[in-house]
Scaffold this active site. Structure first.
Site, PDB file in Angstrom:
ATOM      1  N   LYS A 225      40.487  30.040  31.742  1.00 23.24           N
ATOM      2  CA  LYS A 225      40.194  29.948  30.312  1.00 23.24           C
ATOM      3  C   LYS A 225      40.194  28.488  29.850  1.00 23.24           C
ATOM      4  O   LYS A 225      40.607  27.578  30.565  1.00 23.24           O
ATOM      5  CB  LYS A 225      41.210  30.779  29.525  1.00 23.24           C
ATOM      6  CG  LYS A 225      41.033  32.286  29.741  1.00 23.24           C
ATOM      7  CD  LYS A 225      41.970  33.122  28.902  1.00 23.24           C
ATOM      8  CE  LYS A 225      41.693  34.607  29.115  1.00 23.24           C
ATOM      9  NZ  LYS A 225      42.614  35.474  28.346  1.00 23.24           N
ATOM     10  N   ARG A 259      47.268  38.276  35.557  1.00 20.42           N
ATOM     11  CA  ARG A 259      45.877  38.734  35.660  1.00 20.42           C
ATOM     12  C   ARG A 259      45.010  37.534  36.035  1.00 20.42           C
ATOM     13  O   ARG A 259      44.958  36.543  35.292  1.00 20.42           O
ATOM     14  CB  ARG A 259      45.423  39.346  34.341  1.00 20.42           C
ATOM     15  CG  ARG A 259      44.008  39.913  34.348  1.00 20.42           C
ATOM     16  CD  ARG A 259      43.686  40.532  32.995  1.00 20.42           C
ATOM     17  NE  ARG A 259      42.360  41.142  32.964  1.00 20.42           N
ATOM     18  CZ  ARG A 259      41.234  40.508  32.669  1.00 20.42           C
ATOM     19  NH1 ARG A 259      41.264  39.205  32.374  1.00 20.42           N
ATOM     20  NH2 ARG A 259      40.075  41.137  32.661  1.00 20.42           N
TER      21      ARG A 259
END
Length: 292
Positions: A225, A259
């Site tokens: 991200k 994750r």
């Protein structure tokens, strides 16, 4: 190398918590527009091959999604989302021993995925976008990850932890009303969803604040991200090394589930984090007479 003791969960036990080490949830995007790997696994053949690869490399859970949640992504009709994920879930559930998670906030998609063999619902809106999804999870006896979310264009929030606690309290009320036991739930603070870079970093540095508030397992997902780019100071640089570093630290600081898009390196990192957490808990010091 794959963990020689894969996650084998008795009936009634949690799929989202393992006492000896953090769990690795590996991402499989069956989408043409994911921010990280859009289109790479859109065909069933490519998706099946990647799912098998992630499991072989040490994933504990396989999280399959058919709609991108990146800012500006086009909404996907539920019929199309179902058509993308169900064949992949059905095929992988028939041959893999690890549980499969469906990454969706749509009740109809969750229902179809659970019927195809998924065992976890990973809802980025914490049962609050379509509340019927909680009833779907309850009827199927599924586990669920409830994530905090806020619109990407929402005004800045001063105390993000207070907002997350209030939001997830409502999510837990919805889950309880639908009949989903708390023992089947985990919480996700929603790194990258409507938060500043400083807030995202703080959430990863102290994932345990959610466990202290609710006594439930906590999932952290910061894989590739923008937060990673902001921390390493290079938006164009490969983000995998930065992701691994952040996730290892989050695991050390109490995250129960990580994750990530890749499995092999993360599986090793989770075992290292588990070993260091155990050593810290035991208070191990230098043995008498040992070299400094």
């Amino acid at each position: 190398m794959h963990d020689p003791t894969p996650l084998c969960v008795p009936d009634g036990a949690s799929l989202l918590h393992r006492p000896d080490r953090p769990l690795l949830m590996a991402v499989l995007n069956v989408t043409p527009d994911s921010f990280s790997d859009g289109g790479r696994y859109i065909t069933p053949e490519a998706a099946l091959a990647q799912g098998r690869r992630l499991a072989a490399e040490g994933a504990d859970i396989l999280d399959i999604g058919g709609e991108s949640t990146r800012p500006g992504a086009e909404p996907v009709p539920e019929a199309e989302e179902i058509a993308r994920v169900v064949p992949v879930i059905r095929a992988l559930a028939a041959e893999l021993s690890i549980p499969i998670s469906i990454d969706t906030f749509k009740a109809a998609t969750a229902e179809a995925a659970l019927e195809a063999g998924a065992r976890i619902v990973n809802d980025v809106w914490g049962f609050q976008r379509e509340t019927r999804i909680a009833e779907v999870a309850a009827r199927a006896g599924a586990h669920a990850v409830l994530m905090h979310n806020r619109p990407h264009d929402a005004p800045p929030c001063g105390d993000i932890e207070d907002e997350i606690r209030a939001f997830l309290s409502r999510s837990l009320e919805i889950a309880e009303a639908a009949g989903v036991p708390r023992s089947r739930l985990a919480l996700d603070p929603g790194v990258g969803f409507g938060k500043s870079m400083a807030q995202n970093a703080a959430l990863c540095a102290d994932p345990g604040f959610l466990r202290r508030a609710f006594g439930l397992p906590v999932l952290i997902g910061a894989s590739r991200k923008r937060l990673i780019a902001s921390l390493i100071g290079d938006a164009g640089k490969d983000r995998d090394a930065g992701t691994l570093a952040l996730h290892a630290i989050a695991a050390m600081e109490g995250a129960d589930v990580i994750r990530a898009h890749d499995a092999a390196a993360h599986a090793d990192a989770m075992r290292v984090a588990a070993g260091l957490r155990a050593a810290r808990a035991a208070g191990i010091g230098a043995a008498p007479g040992s070299a400094p």
